[in-house]
Design a protein around this motif. Sequence first.
Motif, PDB file in Angstrom:
ATOM      1  N   ILE A 120      -4.827  -0.482  -4.095  1.00 44.81           N
ATOM      2  CA  ILE A 120      -5.163   0.803  -4.712  1.00 44.81           C
ATOM      3  C   ILE A 120      -5.602   1.806  -3.649  1.00 44.81           C
ATOM      4  O   ILE A 120      -5.225   2.985  -3.686  1.00 44.81           O
ATOM      5  CB  ILE A 120      -6.260   0.610  -5.772  1.00 44.81           C
ATOM      6  CG1 ILE A 120      -5.742  -0.267  -6.917  1.00 44.81           C
ATOM      7  CG2 ILE A 120      -6.737   1.952  -6.314  1.00 44.81           C
ATOM      8  CD1 ILE A 120      -6.781  -0.575  -7.971  1.00 44.81           C
ATOM      9  N   HIS A 121      -6.389   1.339  -2.687  1.00 43.56           N
ATOM     10  CA  HIS A 121      -6.843   2.228  -1.615  1.00 43.56           C
ATOM     11  C   HIS A 121      -5.659   2.768  -0.820  1.00 43.56           C
ATOM     12  O   HIS A 121      -5.652   3.942  -0.407  1.00 43.56           O
ATOM     13  CB  HIS A 121      -7.807   1.474  -0.698  1.00 43.56           C
ATOM     14  CG  HIS A 121      -8.384   2.314   0.404  1.00 43.56           C
ATOM     15  ND1 HIS A 121      -7.783   2.426   1.637  1.00 43.56           N
ATOM     16  CD2 HIS A 121      -9.495   3.097   0.449  1.00 43.56           C
ATOM     17  CE1 HIS A 121      -8.501   3.230   2.403  1.00 43.56           C
ATOM     18  NE2 HIS A 121      -9.537   3.650   1.709  1.00 43.56           N
ATOM     19  N   ASP A 159     -15.177  -8.115 -14.021  1.00 41.53           N
ATOM     20  CA  ASP A 159     -16.475  -7.536 -13.674  1.00 41.53           C
ATOM     21  C   ASP A 159     -16.403  -6.039 -13.427  1.00 41.53           C
ATOM     22  O   ASP A 159     -17.339  -5.463 -12.867  1.00 41.53           O
ATOM     23  CB  ASP A 159     -17.037  -8.224 -12.428  1.00 41.53           C
ATOM     24  CG  ASP A 159     -17.180  -9.720 -12.617  1.00 41.53           C
ATOM     25  OD1 ASP A 159     -17.563 -10.130 -13.722  1.00 41.53           O
ATOM     26  OD2 ASP A 159     -16.893 -10.479 -11.670  1.00 41.53           O
ATOM     27  N   GLY A 160     -15.313  -5.393 -13.823  1.00 43.51           N
ATOM     28  CA  GLY A 160     -15.175  -3.976 -13.527  1.00 43.51           C
ATOM     29  C   GLY A 160     -14.952  -3.771 -12.039  1.00 43.51           C
ATOM     30  O   GLY A 160     -14.380  -4.617 -11.350  1.00 43.51           O
ATOM     31  N   LEU A 161     -15.408  -2.648 -11.521  1.00 44.29           N
ATOM     32  CA  LEU A 161     -15.307  -2.380 -10.088  1.00 44.29           C
ATOM     33  C   LEU A 161     -16.582  -2.880  -9.424  1.00 44.29           C
ATOM     34  O   LEU A 161     -17.656  -2.302  -9.607  1.00 44.29           O
ATOM     35  CB  LEU A 161     -15.124  -0.880  -9.835  1.00 44.29           C
ATOM     36  CG  LEU A 161     -14.791  -0.469  -8.400  1.00 44.29           C
ATOM     37  CD1 LEU A 161     -13.475  -1.106  -7.959  1.00 44.29           C
ATOM     38  CD2 LEU A 161     -14.716   1.043  -8.276  1.00 44.29           C
ATOM     39  N   PRO A 162     -16.512  -3.968  -8.662  1.00 43.64           N
ATOM     40  CA  PRO A 162     -17.736  -4.555  -8.102  1.00 43.64           C
ATOM     41  C   PRO A 162     -18.356  -3.659  -7.045  1.00 43.64           C
ATOM     42  O   PRO A 162     -17.697  -2.793  -6.457  1.00 43.64           O
ATOM     43  CB  PRO A 162     -17.237  -5.874  -7.493  1.00 43.64           C
ATOM     44  CG  PRO A 162     -15.800  -5.616  -7.174  1.00 43.64           C
ATOM     45  CD  PRO A 162     -15.299  -4.682  -8.239  1.00 43.64           C
ATOM     46  N   LEU A 215     -12.716   4.640  -3.877  1.00 46.55           N
ATOM     47  CA  LEU A 215     -12.285   4.093  -5.161  1.00 46.55           C
ATOM     48  C   LEU A 215     -13.197   4.532  -6.299  1.00 46.55           C
ATOM     49  O   LEU A 215     -12.797   4.489  -7.467  1.00 46.55           O
ATOM     50  CB  LEU A 215     -12.253   2.564  -5.095  1.00 46.55           C
ATOM     51  CG  LEU A 215     -11.378   1.939  -4.010  1.00 46.55           C
ATOM     52  CD1 LEU A 215     -11.560   0.432  -3.991  1.00 46.55           C
ATOM     53  CD2 LEU A 215      -9.920   2.301  -4.222  1.00 46.55           C
ATOM     54  N   ARG A 216     -14.419   4.940  -5.969  1.00 43.60           N
ATOM     55  CA  ARG A 216     -15.396   5.274  -6.998  1.00 43.60           C
ATOM     56  C   ARG A 216     -15.568   6.775  -7.197  1.00 43.60           C
ATOM     57  O   ARG A 216     -15.935   7.218  -8.282  1.00 43.60           O
ATOM     58  CB  ARG A 216     -16.758   4.654  -6.642  1.00 43.60           C
ATOM     59  CG  ARG A 216     -16.711   3.154  -6.383  1.00 43.60           C
ATOM     60  CD  ARG A 216     -18.083   2.616  -6.024  1.00 43.60           C
ATOM     61  NE  ARG A 216     -19.001   2.716  -7.143  1.00 43.60           N
ATOM     62  CZ  ARG A 216     -19.204   1.756  -8.037  1.00 43.60           C
ATOM     63  NH1 ARG A 216     -18.544   0.618  -7.935  1.00 43.60           N
ATOM     64  NH2 ARG A 216     -20.059   1.919  -9.025  1.00 43.60           N
ATOM     65  N   ILE A 217     -15.323   7.544  -6.148  1.00 45.54           N
ATOM     66  CA  ILE A 217     -15.548   8.984  -6.224  1.00 45.54           C
ATOM     67  C   ILE A 217     -14.324   9.671  -6.823  1.00 45.54           C
ATOM     68  O   ILE A 217     -13.189   9.389  -6.450  1.00 45.54           O
ATOM     69  CB  ILE A 217     -15.852   9.552  -4.823  1.00 45.54           C
ATOM     70  CG1 ILE A 217     -17.188   9.002  -4.321  1.00 45.54           C
ATOM     71  CG2 ILE A 217     -15.873  11.068  -4.836  1.00 45.54           C
ATOM     72  CD1 ILE A 217     -17.536   9.424  -2.916  1.00 45.54           C
TER      73      ILE A 217
END
Length: 355
Positions: A108-109, A128-131, A156-158
């Motif tokens: 994904i990155h 577990d979602g996004l660890p 990946l989170r922003i």
Amino acid sequence: PIFRNRLRFLMREALRFSSTELLVYMASMETETFAPLIGELVLVPPRRMIDHPQNAQNPAGRDDNAPDDVDSLACLYHSSRKSLSDEKTKIHARIVVVGAGTTGLAFIHSLLSIPYLQFTNILLVSTDGLPLHPNQQELNWNSDSLDFLEREYMTLRIGKRVRLLEGTMIDFDKFDKYICTDGSNCEPYDYLFITAGRQYAIPRELVSQHGAKNGVFPLCNQHYIAKIKQHIHESEIYEDDLSSAVIFGTNLDVFAVANNIIKLGLAPQRVVIVSPDSGTVNPFGDPLIELKVEELLLSLGTKILKAHVLERLEYDEDNNLSSVVVTPVDGNRGKSVEVNATMFIYVHDKDIDSH
């Protein structure tokens, strides 16, 4: 919002009016970000810095009293007049990635780092979602953690560029192109990438139908880790000095688990490490380090049984784990050992997650 469809034109005009050539935007989890704007910009890859020791007292050469950099985990994006003139190719294909391990997240990155493409429909399916990044976790239960820098991981989170679906894929239809999860969710896809990886799985002949509810815990996901914490904090049976926690395995994860459960409040005297290896495998890669770690554990009262394999698990009338029976690798060299235990943590063999 009224400029959402003309973001590139708006940014290009802003550069023209300000007589500048480069637009720089820094985003972090502490600041509110505009996802469509991030999609139009180009990610600046973070550099991997090397710390050069300056002195023995401060090996990293840092000032311990210096305040933390608030932008240390921010992501940097940029764009120029030339890049704004070239429209990004938007990929609206439905991409579904199953598994949030190193392979799936790296894939994904890589997609998000392509400067001339904008992926608008990426779905990550994970139990577990996004660890969290290993540096952000209070306790690290696995030694083979992610290889990302924290700044790389924050991309990946922003901006919410990846949609998350918590659950386990239980089936998929390659003709109609959709997947089903254990939460009764069905998600269509154009491209499906399965990166479930391998997790610790207790041999079926050793586990009753109640699984982890009776004190048997494979270290395979956050659900079982939460069960381990709950078992340690809430089980009154640990007031009995005769009860133990048995950790079975031969790798570094064994020592990580032992360290964590001791930190959670379990007395070191109640920890028993059982290894089927007779000394041929060195999880640390250095015999001296292994010797020092084992000496430290033994000095704390931890018991270590090497060259022993798991024979059976014993349960009481309520189907709770009561003891673990292990036997020497060569059965002729000694008798079986029965350890009174209310918790058994399995970190030995990994298998593909088929649940």
